[in-house]
Enzyme design. Sequence first.
Site, PDB file in Angstrom:
ATOM      1  N   PRO A  91       0.814  -1.220   0.000  1.00 57.83           N
ATOM      2  CA  PRO A  91       0.000   0.000   0.000  1.00 57.83           C
ATOM      3  C   PRO A  91       0.843   1.263   0.000  1.00 57.83           C
ATOM      4  O   PRO A  91       1.787   1.399   0.783  1.00 57.83           O
ATOM      5  CB  PRO A  91      -0.826  -0.139   1.283  1.00 57.83           C
ATOM      6  CG  PRO A  91      -0.970  -1.616   1.448  1.00 57.83           C
ATOM      7  CD  PRO A  91       0.338  -2.200   0.993  1.00 57.83           C
ATOM      8  N   CYS A  92       0.476   2.183  -0.903  1.00 59.47           N
ATOM      9  CA  CYS A  92       1.336   3.345  -1.146  1.00 59.47           C
ATOM     10  C   CYS A  92       0.943   4.580  -0.357  1.00 59.47           C
ATOM     11  O   CYS A  92       1.678   5.571  -0.356  1.00 59.47           O
ATOM     12  CB  CYS A  92       1.316   3.683  -2.638  1.00 59.47           C
ATOM     13  SG  CYS A  92      -0.323   4.166  -3.249  1.00 59.47           S
ATOM     14  N   GLN A  93      -0.218   4.552   0.321  1.00 58.85           N
ATOM     15  CA  GLN A  93      -0.711   5.779   0.956  1.00 58.85           C
ATOM     16  C   GLN A  93       0.274   6.349   1.981  1.00 58.85           C
ATOM     17  O   GLN A  93       0.317   7.555   2.212  1.00 58.85           O
ATOM     18  CB  GLN A  93      -2.064   5.514   1.639  1.00 58.85           C
ATOM     19  CG  GLN A  93      -3.200   5.212   0.664  1.00 58.85           C
ATOM     20  CD  GLN A  93      -3.328   3.731   0.387  1.00 58.85           C
ATOM     21  OE1 GLN A  93      -2.371   2.983   0.550  1.00 58.85           O
ATOM     22  NE2 GLN A  93      -4.499   3.296  -0.041  1.00 58.85           N
ATOM     23  N   PHE A  95       3.345   6.720   1.739  1.00 57.52           N
ATOM     24  CA  PHE A  95       4.439   7.473   1.128  1.00 57.52           C
ATOM     25  C   PHE A  95       3.962   8.457   0.068  1.00 57.52           C
ATOM     26  O   PHE A  95       4.753   9.223  -0.475  1.00 57.52           O
ATOM     27  CB  PHE A  95       5.431   6.495   0.473  1.00 57.52           C
ATOM     28  CG  PHE A  95       5.936   5.445   1.421  1.00 57.52           C
ATOM     29  CD1 PHE A  95       6.867   5.753   2.400  1.00 57.52           C
ATOM     30  CD2 PHE A  95       5.461   4.148   1.352  1.00 57.52           C
ATOM     31  CE1 PHE A  95       7.320   4.783   3.285  1.00 57.52           C
ATOM     32  CE2 PHE A  95       5.913   3.163   2.216  1.00 57.52           C
ATOM     33  CZ  PHE A  95       6.848   3.489   3.189  1.00 57.52           C
TER      34      PHE A  95
END
Length: 391
Positions: A91-93, A95
């Site tokens: 999950p990228c949220q 960064f």
Amino acid sequence: MISNWQNLDFSKPNHCIRLATCFSGIGAIEQAFKRLNLKHKIIFAGDIDPKVKQSYFANYKIKNEDWHEDINLFNAKKYKNEVDLLVGGSPCQAFSAVGKRLGLDDDRGKLFFEFVRILKECEPKVFIFENVKGILTHQNGKTWRFLKSHLLELGYDIHEAVLNSKDYGIPQNRERLFCIGFKEKTNFSFPEPIKLEHIMYDFLEDYIDTKYFLKEKGIKFVTSSWNRKKHYTQINGDIALCQKRNQQFNWHGDLIYHPLKTSNDFDEFVFEVKDVEEKYYLSEKVAKYVLSAGTKNFKTSTKTDLDIARPLLTSMHKMHRAGVDNYVTHKGRIRRLTPRECLRLMGFRDDFKIVVSDTSMYQQAGNSIVVDVLIAILKKIDISKYGVENA
């Protein structure tokens, strides 16, 4: 001039690649293999969202025992030496530049270490890790250097680059970090950008359900001077804004304007707010009927915006029955992208089965990896040489 990677042939086209994924989503890498007609076998996959599982199982062949729902509890040791390629994008949220950027203080950021653990347990020949480019600048680069060091400790030859979807055939401005690791030292370079041959308009559907059109409140919001000034929305853009998982719940992003066929001036209509209630617009089905050339039993040349109205019917239930009533066009329409259009802008062909709600499909499309970028990477890697003859 065509870029070199487009001309490359796979050296072992008959080999089967044993594929495994973490944070699998709707299977972007699986779509890449499908579009390339490469033999492959899904060894394991998983995602915490049960709606994602619905989409995945509707589109790919996998045994239920090879699907994991909580990566924290997943043990990949039994798959050691059975995986040729491991793909994952935690999950990228944590960064992302649009989030709070809590990084490793965010539980989602810590999931990177689960990817490293699984990498260590199953020891694939090659891995691909994908994330937002913001991970490179988080804490002035310290975070990525720290994370990368864990990959290097496993002995992989690491290559990294930020690639934009619009440089690989998809008209979407989506920049993502791709980190590729090889078990052996490898002379690898990322695929070169190619000329973009298509615009967003080429990916739109021909017939749109009326539910995707904005009502008055939505039109006022997306066409406000604040939104246009901040470039949070665009209408009829050639290159789509970066698709997001939450686009179902707000009006930021790409909007499509359907002008009147009699109008040649886009600006004349695009920022006008319609003042006719939704119920007075023809549905798609009725519009196609009344504007058709007629049937074998009834011939008509139905027109809109007549100078002189036809006689009005006194019985409402007869309206539209003969296709000879009075119809007017009104100020054009503005709509959001449909789930199918979002999938197309992520590189998924129309044979991808949609088995979940619009809300879930928007989320799943926005969370995915662009298939065309993966195709370019797979060709440049020559992934076939890492496969096996019998699998």
